[in-house]
Design a protein around this motif. Sequence first.
Motif, PDB file in Angstrom:
ATOM      1  N   HIS A 643       0.820  -1.215   0.000  1.00 19.60           N
ATOM      2  CA  HIS A 643       0.000   0.000   0.000  1.00 19.60           C
ATOM      3  C   HIS A 643       0.850   1.259   0.000  1.00 19.60           C
ATOM      4  N   LEU A 644       2.152   1.109   0.321  1.00 14.15           N
ATOM      5  CA  LEU A 644       3.061   2.256   0.325  1.00 14.15           C
ATOM      6  C   LEU A 644       3.770   2.441  -1.015  1.00 14.15           C
ATOM      7  N   TRP A 645       3.511   1.522  -1.952  1.00 12.71           N
ATOM      8  CA  TRP A 645       4.265   1.552  -3.216  1.00 12.71           C
ATOM      9  C   TRP A 645       4.211   2.914  -3.919  1.00 12.71           C
ATOM     10  N   PRO A 646       3.039   3.556  -4.112  1.00 16.87           N
ATOM     11  CA  PRO A 646       3.044   4.849  -4.814  1.00 16.87           C
ATOM     12  C   PRO A 646       3.902   5.898  -4.099  1.00 16.87           C
ATOM     13  N   GLY A 647       3.814   5.952  -2.764  1.00 14.44           N
ATOM     14  CA  GLY A 647       4.594   6.941  -2.029  1.00 14.44           C
ATOM     15  C   GLY A 647       6.080   6.662  -2.082  1.00 14.44           C
ATOM     16  N   LEU A 648       6.444   5.382  -2.023  1.00 13.09           N
ATOM     17  CA  LEU A 648       7.864   5.033  -2.126  1.00 13.09           C
ATOM     18  C   LEU A 648       8.416   5.407  -3.499  1.00 13.09           C
ATOM     19  N   VAL A 649       7.619   5.170  -4.543  1.00 12.60           N
ATOM     20  CA  VAL A 649       8.045   5.582  -5.887  1.00 12.60           C
ATOM     21  C   VAL A 649       8.209   7.099  -5.944  1.00 12.60           C
ATOM     22  N   TRP A 650       7.219   7.813  -5.411  1.00 17.46           N
ATOM     23  CA  TRP A 650       7.244   9.278  -5.442  1.00 17.46           C
ATOM     24  C   TRP A 650       8.524   9.817  -4.796  1.00 17.46           C
ATOM     25  N   HIS A 651       8.827   9.324  -3.613  1.00 15.74           N
ATOM     26  CA  HIS A 651      10.029   9.794  -2.922  1.00 15.74           C
ATOM     27  C   HIS A 651      11.291   9.339  -3.644  1.00 15.74           C
ATOM     28  N   ARG A 675       4.474  -3.966 -11.055  1.00 10.34           N
ATOM     29  CA  ARG A 675       4.189  -4.683 -12.299  1.00 10.34           C
ATOM     30  C   ARG A 675       2.692  -4.816 -12.551  1.00 10.34           C
ATOM     31  N   ASN A 676       1.946  -5.139 -11.521  1.00  9.52           N
ATOM     32  CA  ASN A 676       0.497  -5.311 -11.689  1.00  9.52           C
ATOM     33  C   ASN A 676      -0.293  -4.440 -10.715  1.00  9.52           C
ATOM     34  N   SER A 677       0.274  -3.310 -10.346  1.00  7.44           N
ATOM     35  CA  SER A 677      -0.398  -2.471  -9.360  1.00  7.44           C
ATOM     36  C   SER A 677      -1.640  -1.825  -9.958  1.00  7.44           C
ATOM     37  N   PRO A 678      -2.774  -1.901  -9.269  1.00  9.14           N
ATOM     38  CA  PRO A 678      -3.996  -1.265  -9.786  1.00  9.14           C
ATOM     39  C   PRO A 678      -3.938   0.260  -9.725  1.00  9.14           C
ATOM     40  N   VAL A 679      -2.981   0.807  -8.987  1.00 11.42           N
ATOM     41  CA  VAL A 679      -2.884   2.266  -8.880  1.00 11.42           C
ATOM     42  C   VAL A 679      -1.738   2.819  -9.730  1.00 11.42           C
ATOM     43  N   LYS A 680      -1.182   1.990 -10.593  1.00 10.72           N
ATOM     44  CA  LYS A 680      -0.049   2.425 -11.406  1.00 10.72           C
ATOM     45  C   LYS A 680      -0.430   3.589 -12.315  1.00 10.72           C
ATOM     46  N   ALA A 681      -1.582   3.499 -12.976  1.00 14.12           N
ATOM     47  CA  ALA A 681      -1.993   4.564 -13.900  1.00 14.12           C
ATOM     48  C   ALA A 681      -2.200   5.877 -13.158  1.00 14.12           C
ATOM     49  N   ALA A 682      -2.790   5.804 -11.955  1.00 10.23           N
ATOM     50  CA  ALA A 682      -3.012   7.025 -11.176  1.00 10.23           C
ATOM     51  C   ALA A 682      -1.679   7.657 -10.770  1.00 10.23           C
ATOM     52  N   ARG A 686      -0.026  11.361 -11.748  1.00  3.77           N
ATOM     53  CA  ARG A 686       0.507  12.311 -10.767  1.00  3.77           C
ATOM     54  C   ARG A 686       1.942  12.715 -11.114  1.00  3.77           C
ATOM     55  N   LEU A 687       2.750  11.746 -11.491  1.00  7.01           N
ATOM     56  CA  LEU A 687       4.129  12.050 -11.867  1.00  7.01           C
ATOM     57  C   LEU A 687       4.171  12.991 -13.068  1.00  7.01           C
ATOM     58  N   ALA A 688       3.316  12.740 -14.046  1.00  6.96           N
ATOM     59  CA  ALA A 688       3.271  13.589 -15.237  1.00  6.96           C
ATOM     60  C   ALA A 688       2.870  15.010 -14.880  1.00  6.96           C
ATOM     61  N   ALA A 689       1.854  15.155 -14.044  1.00  9.64           N
ATOM     62  CA  ALA A 689       1.378  16.490 -13.667  1.00  9.64           C
ATOM     63  C   ALA A 689       2.429  17.255 -12.882  1.00  9.64           C
ATOM     64  N   GLU A 690       3.096  16.581 -11.952  1.00 15.52           N
ATOM     65  CA  GLU A 690       4.122  17.261 -11.152  1.00 15.52           C
ATOM     66  C   GLU A 690       5.323  17.651 -12.018  1.00 15.52           C
ATOM     67  N   PRO A 719       4.738   7.599 -17.642  1.00 16.46           N
ATOM     68  CA  PRO A 719       3.791   8.719 -17.576  1.00 16.46           C
ATOM     69  C   PRO A 719       3.603   9.348 -18.949  1.00 16.46           C
ATOM     70  N   ASP A 720       2.460   9.990 -19.137  1.00 15.12           N
ATOM     71  CA  ASP A 720       2.195  10.747 -20.357  1.00 15.12           C
ATOM     72  C   ASP A 720       2.875  12.108 -20.189  1.00 15.12           C
ATOM     73  N   TRP A 721       4.005  12.287 -20.856  1.00 17.75           N
ATOM     74  CA  TRP A 721       4.793  13.510 -20.689  1.00 17.75           C
ATOM     75  C   TRP A 721       4.248  14.661 -21.523  1.00 17.75           C
ATOM     76  N   TRP A 722       3.037  14.513 -22.033  1.00 17.93           N
ATOM     77  CA  TRP A 722       2.442  15.486 -22.948  1.00 17.93           C
ATOM     78  C   TRP A 722       2.574  16.922 -22.434  1.00 17.93           C
TER      79      TRP A 722
END
Length: 752
Positions: A643-651, A675-682, A686-690, A719-722
């Motif tokens: 459950h900490l995976w997104p935050g660990l990636v962010w940091h 690899r199969n995280s359901p929150v990967k797209a979200a 976030r990474l793209a927006a930041e 991420p979509d770097w658009w």
Amino acid sequence: MDRALCIHGHFYQPPREDPWLGHILPEGSAAPSRHWNERICRESYTPMARARRLDGAGRIVELLNCYEWMSFNVGPTLLSWMARSAPETYARILEADKASLTRLGHGNALAQVYHHVILPLASQLDKELEVAWAVADFRARFGRAPEGMWLAETAVDTPTLEALAAAGIRFTILAPSQAEAVSDDGKSWQGVDAGSLDIRRPYKVPLPSGKPMAVFFYHGPLSQAVAFERLLADGEQFFRRLSGAAGQGLLSLATDGETYGHHFTFGEMALAYVLDQARSGRDGLALTNYAAFLEAEPPRRFARIREASAWSCAHGVERWRSDCGCTTGGHPGYNQKWRAPLRKALNLLKSRLDAHFFDVGKPLFVDPRKALVAYGEVMAASLAPEAFEAAHLAPKLPAAGRGTAWKLLSMQAWGLSSFASCAWFFDEISRLEPVNGLTFACRAMELARATGMADPEPEVTSILAEARSNEPEMGTGRDIWDNLVRPRRETPKTLVSQALLQLTLEDRLPPAGETAEAVWPGVAVAVRLDDPEDDARPGTARIRYSLETAVEELAVRYRPAQTADPFDGCLSLTAPGGPEEGFCLRDVGLPVNKRQSLADAFARHAEETAFAAMLSQAARARKLVTELQEAQTTINLAPLWLHLWPGLVWHDVFDLPLPEKRAALLRLFLLEAGRNSPVKAALEARLAAETARRAAEPDPDCRKLAALVKRAADLDLHPDWWAAQNALWERRPFAGCGGGMVELAKAMWFSV
């Protein structure tokens, strides 16, 4: 002008705003986007403003503003939404018109009839309003008078062309099948069809008034190929087809803007390729627009149009009033017999509204018809309400009279909105588009009743009862009115209920003695709760209606739900001098789109709150990651860290790196968990927006941003770097940031 080329894009979305709240509510068929404007803007309109052109290695060499190099019209209802919700794309469209005006002496933008009404089926008054309001909107946005106007579905007849000519419009665009005959002198006529018509020159259409009107006819087969034959799958193939068809005169195509990106993914890139080849003069092609060509090549021949014809109906304009067989929807067994009663019901209502407007408005306006025409300038924000009142309202009119006048004007606008062509275009009356049209009619009725008109609803719904849905469970048009339309009506009860629910779901209920507000474009509800010790939370609610400039104040008692379900809360309202009305929020009867809007408000708030809390936990967890040990493949008790995976990636992406052995262990976990995280797209969003936010800063750390992009790739994140690419493109030439700009440009897939 030989080998001239003009590609026209018709960009349109029907009015979708809730006529009480003034904003677009969720539309389930557009998910995961909130509604269709948002979805198609991201898939088509925005990509066309910054279309990627690539080199042979697949790297970006240019972000092309396609609008600068093609003819286009964007409907006023769509532009109004864009100005609020997609301001950067809106600005690129305006910039494109100015650039083409400088280059060609004539802007690429054309006006469009205001609500996309099928004008041959409209009354003379409605024709005048649709055209006049469109001109006012165009002037306000583009800063010039429109030279041409796009007709909804290219639906045309002689009175329609007269309405355009009376407004100063010089030309319009039609399908080749809409030409009936041509003449060299306007006297001797020769019949033509789509195959024999010379579409390379404009034609004069003789009008009874004698006013000038030119028409261009687009190339039918090529326009069809763009829409239905995958011509956008290959930009080079697209260009060769155009070059092969070009010759002496103008080759023009008319296409739906949604084709580029929405119907065909990356279609805007194929278009950008073609526009770039043509602007370079390849094969002797010369890009132009209709107005510039008209100045260089005034029409010498005459054309007679097929009366009451359109580009999307083989039966004239029957698609918008009868079961003619033309439809879109993919249900072969359906019929469209419902179209006739829907048209009949709305025609009846509009005739009643018109009579009421002129009857009640006679003492309120200096000239009711002129005031109604000028109301388009108020909607376009080019005429202030105060200036409108001074020019068009009767002198010394009291406040009540002014309020009635504004309600009458709004009534007429919503009445016209109900005729947007999409209500009849598809194959079923219970679809979103007819229901929206009926919702606008419902709002117009409400304003009519509020200004003293006898209730037209029974008469209208009796006609709707003749319209039978293809879905047996939906019943008739009257059932759809009762079950889908009428529940959308807003009252003080529904508005205060929604405001309190939204404030509750967003954890914004005000402390004692303070005020919190739920705001929509059309209305705002300010809530003050006074006594925190009282379970019933007494207070006040102030409703401010922006469209009719009215205010309503009520006493409230709000008992929030004691369960997890916010609809378990209870509320009572007391209007000044009226009785107290108590009810449970569950019994308010909000329609599904308004309940979904509340769910969306909760989802946004809950996600922000949860992400912030998880980031805090992940920051602590990251400091506890130990060194990689022999034969270790992931973190011990890895499932408890998921459950900490997104935050660990962010940091890991944005913070200082860990020592190598600790970083290596964390990387193993992050790769496996993601690899199969359901929150990967979200997380990627976030990474793209930041990254885009940081790239747009006045002095970005380009080396850090380049490392960020590389780090995301190392973690198998895409991420979509658009938006970040767009921000970087504005900083050309790629230099500065201590040399890091080139590094960042390469990381962002630019050719440097």
